[in-house]
Motif scaffolding. Structure first.
Motif, PDB file in Angstrom:
ATOM      1  N   PHE A 207       0.734  -0.865  -0.113  1.00  0.00           N
ATOM      2  CA  PHE A 207       0.007  -0.267   0.362  1.00  0.00           C
ATOM      3  C   PHE A 207       0.832   0.820   0.243  1.00  0.00           C
ATOM      4  O   PHE A 207       1.914   1.649   1.114  1.00  0.00           O
ATOM      5  CB  PHE A 207      -1.141  -0.065   1.189  1.00  0.00           C
ATOM      6  CG  PHE A 207      -1.758  -1.083   1.222  1.00  0.00           C
ATOM      7  CD1 PHE A 207      -2.769  -0.858   0.935  1.00  0.00           C
ATOM      8  CD2 PHE A 207      -1.877  -2.446   0.892  1.00  0.00           C
ATOM      9  CE1 PHE A 207      -4.266  -1.147   0.401  1.00  0.00           C
ATOM     10  CE2 PHE A 207      -2.997  -2.926   0.971  1.00  0.00           C
ATOM     11  CZ  PHE A 207      -4.301  -2.819   0.726  1.00  0.00           C
ATOM     12  N   ASP A 208       1.046   2.285  -1.070  1.00  0.00           N
ATOM     13  CA  ASP A 208       1.475   3.584  -1.156  1.00  0.00           C
ATOM     14  C   ASP A 208       0.882   4.748  -0.125  1.00  0.00           C
ATOM     15  O   ASP A 208       0.258   4.910  -1.067  1.00  0.00           O
ATOM     16  CB  ASP A 208       1.872   3.643  -2.789  1.00  0.00           C
ATOM     17  CG  ASP A 208       2.694   4.508  -2.964  1.00  0.00           C
ATOM     18  OD1 ASP A 208       3.039   5.112  -2.050  1.00  0.00           O
ATOM     19  OD2 ASP A 208       3.132   4.694  -3.754  1.00  0.00           O
ATOM     20  N   CYS A 209       1.354   5.437   0.483  1.00  0.00           N
ATOM     21  CA  CYS A 209       0.533   6.028   0.889  1.00  0.00           C
ATOM     22  C   CYS A 209       1.557   7.128   1.218  1.00  0.00           C
ATOM     23  O   CYS A 209       1.131   8.254   1.623  1.00  0.00           O
ATOM     24  CB  CYS A 209       0.167   5.699   2.558  1.00  0.00           C
ATOM     25  SG  CYS A 209      -0.856   3.957   3.063  1.00  0.00           S
ATOM     26  N   ASP A 210       2.385   6.805   0.391  1.00  0.00           N
ATOM     27  CA  ASP A 210       3.462   8.738   0.226  1.00  0.00           C
ATOM     28  C   ASP A 210       3.098   9.642  -0.489  1.00  0.00           C
ATOM     29  O   ASP A 210       3.728   9.630  -1.635  1.00  0.00           O
ATOM     30  CB  ASP A 210       4.633   8.093  -0.525  1.00  0.00           C
ATOM     31  CG  ASP A 210       6.236   9.094  -0.188  1.00  0.00           C
ATOM     32  OD1 ASP A 210       5.796  10.102   0.791  1.00  0.00           O
ATOM     33  OD2 ASP A 210       7.306   8.684  -0.253  1.00  0.00           O
ATOM     34  N   PHE A 211       1.731  10.032   0.104  1.00  0.00           N
ATOM     35  CA  PHE A 211       1.107  11.243  -0.936  1.00  0.00           C
ATOM     36  C   PHE A 211       2.260  12.463  -1.107  1.00  0.00           C
ATOM     37  O   PHE A 211       2.706  12.761   0.365  1.00  0.00           O
ATOM     38  CB  PHE A 211      -0.017  11.667  -0.332  1.00  0.00           C
ATOM     39  CG  PHE A 211      -0.715  13.061  -0.329  1.00  0.00           C
ATOM     40  CD1 PHE A 211      -1.571  12.782  -2.213  1.00  0.00           C
ATOM     41  CD2 PHE A 211      -0.386  13.847   0.188  1.00  0.00           C
ATOM     42  CE1 PHE A 211      -2.402  14.015  -2.245  1.00  0.00           C
ATOM     43  CE2 PHE A 211      -1.170  14.837  -0.807  1.00  0.00           C
ATOM     44  CZ  PHE A 211      -1.971  14.974  -1.761  1.00  0.00           C
ATOM     45  N   PRO A 212       2.043  13.361  -1.805  1.00  0.00           N
ATOM     46  CA  PRO A 212       1.664  13.104  -3.357  1.00  0.00           C
ATOM     47  C   PRO A 212       2.428  12.610  -4.072  1.00  0.00           C
ATOM     48  O   PRO A 212       1.465  12.262  -5.882  1.00  0.00           O
ATOM     49  CB  PRO A 212       1.027  14.852  -3.654  1.00  0.00           C
ATOM     50  CG  PRO A 212       2.291  15.464  -2.832  1.00  0.00           C
ATOM     51  CD  PRO A 212       3.248  14.221  -1.783  1.00  0.00           C
ATOM     52  N   GLN A 213       3.517  11.735  -3.840  1.00  0.00           N
ATOM     53  CA  GLN A 213       4.460  11.415  -5.291  1.00  0.00           C
ATOM     54  C   GLN A 213       4.653  10.552  -5.705  1.00  0.00           C
ATOM     55  O   GLN A 213       4.568   9.647  -6.458  1.00  0.00           O
ATOM     56  CB  GLN A 213       5.973  11.737  -5.032  1.00  0.00           C
ATOM     57  CG  GLN A 213       6.252  11.315  -3.249  1.00  0.00           C
ATOM     58  CD  GLN A 213       6.402  12.224  -2.678  1.00  0.00           C
ATOM     59  OE1 GLN A 213       5.511  12.454  -1.932  1.00  0.00           O
ATOM     60  NE2 GLN A 213       7.262  11.450  -1.478  1.00  0.00           N
ATOM     61  N   TYR A 214       3.734   9.439  -4.375  1.00  0.00           N
ATOM     62  CA  TYR A 214       3.524   7.909  -4.757  1.00  0.00           C
ATOM     63  C   TYR A 214       4.629   7.293  -5.557  1.00  0.00           C
ATOM     64  O   TYR A 214       3.894   6.647  -6.629  1.00  0.00           O
ATOM     65  CB  TYR A 214       1.496   7.388  -4.896  1.00  0.00           C
ATOM     66  CG  TYR A 214       0.693   7.610  -4.296  1.00  0.00           C
ATOM     67  CD1 TYR A 214       1.033   7.086  -3.258  1.00  0.00           C
ATOM     68  CD2 TYR A 214       0.244   9.106  -4.813  1.00  0.00           C
ATOM     69  CE1 TYR A 214      -0.610   8.494  -2.124  1.00  0.00           C
ATOM     70  CE2 TYR A 214      -1.022   9.926  -3.942  1.00  0.00           C
ATOM     71  CZ  TYR A 214      -1.018   9.347  -3.357  1.00  0.00           C
ATOM     72  OH  TYR A 214      -2.343   9.085  -1.684  1.00  0.00           O
ATOM     73  N   SER A 215       5.404   7.105  -5.173  1.00  0.00           N
ATOM     74  CA  SER A 215       6.621   6.547  -5.714  1.00  0.00           C
ATOM     75  C   SER A 215       7.001   5.207  -6.715  1.00  0.00           C
ATOM     76  O   SER A 215       7.155   4.926  -7.107  1.00  0.00           O
ATOM     77  CB  SER A 215       8.248   6.973  -5.223  1.00  0.00           C
ATOM     78  OG  SER A 215       8.223   6.628  -3.881  1.00  0.00           O
TER      79      SER A 215
END
Length: 255
Positions: free
Chosen positions: A43-51
């Protein structure tokens, strides 16, 4: 009634950007899913880049345009007989509920779910999310700012929340990343003593500094390192000591 197996939830988390959490999420998830036989979801939660989502798009493009990688991918997916692990876009305030809904809708439950979280404690919902993670791994470098921010936050999680049983965290492990052979070992020795004196866990494996950690995929590449579709090349893993890291990782999380 038989209780449904629950996945082990893991996060590579730091309070400082640029020290490798997304890279390690990708490296370890790909090794576990494609090479070690485990079922993985991210689960990619690294907002806003969504690397990680961006990386999956790049990886798909690379595999389609590079004949060597295309053959590697075809051989791999034929032999392991399972799809690429899914990467879902989420946010720290919603990910626990989304993760639960995802698991409840599955027949085959993932062994491990990785959360890629933002690198700041000020993000909405991050503390609530972190205290529901089972294992946290924090890359640190011999940089005073990185160390102080990571140690103060890890200290709160370990010596306040965990001791008061307010968390699902089983253990938190710091590990040295980007270790430059030219730096004095006395520096690491002194920093390591501070970490153990605080009662925090420091992993035995140190990750050697490498341009590979800062290098994106190349269309002409014949080997891969950081990929969401293929495990890293074994020689490249050994050069950075990630091969030793995954062994220690598996001992810790007891999969």
């Amino acid at each position: 009634m038989k209780t449904k197996k629950q996945p082990t939830v893991v996060a590579f988390s730091t309070q400082k950007g640029g020290v490798g959490k997304s890279t390690f999420t990708t490296l370890i998830a790909s090794l576990l899913h494609y090479q070690k036989g485990y079922q993985v979801a991210v689960f990619d939660c690294d907002f806003p880049q969504y690397s990680l989502l961006q990386m999956r798009e790049r990886d798909l493009k690379m595999v389609m345009q590079n004949e060597t990688l295309k053959k590697m991918a075809h051989k791999q997916f034929t032999s392991i007989n399972k799809k690429a692990y899914p990467i879902f876009q989420s946010k720290t305030g919603k990910v626990l509920e989304e993760m639960e809904a995802y698991v409840n809708g599955l027949e085959i439950i993932p062994d491990v779910i990785f959360l890629d979280l933002p690198g700041t404690v000020n993000t909405a919902g991050i503390l609530r999310t972190l205290v529901n993670v089972n294992y946290i791994f924090s890359p640190i470098t011999a940089d005073r700012v990185v160390l102080e921010s990571t140690l103060s936050f890890t200290d709160v999680l370990t010596n306040v929340l965990m001791k008061e049983n307010q968390t699902g965290i089983k253990s938190i492990h710091l590990f040295w990343n980007q270790v430059d052979g030219r730096e004095k070992s006395i520096l690491y020795k002194n920093y390591s003593k501070v970490i153990t004196d605080l009662g925090l866990h420091l992993m035995e494996t140190t990750i050697a500094d490498s341009k590979r950690f800062r290098k994106e995929g190349e269309m002409l590449a014949k080997t891969v390192f950081r990929s969401t579709l293929l495990p890293a090349d074994s020689k490249l893993l050994a050069q950075c000591r990630v091969d030793k890291f995954i062994e220690e990782f598996l001992r810790i999380v007891k999969l």
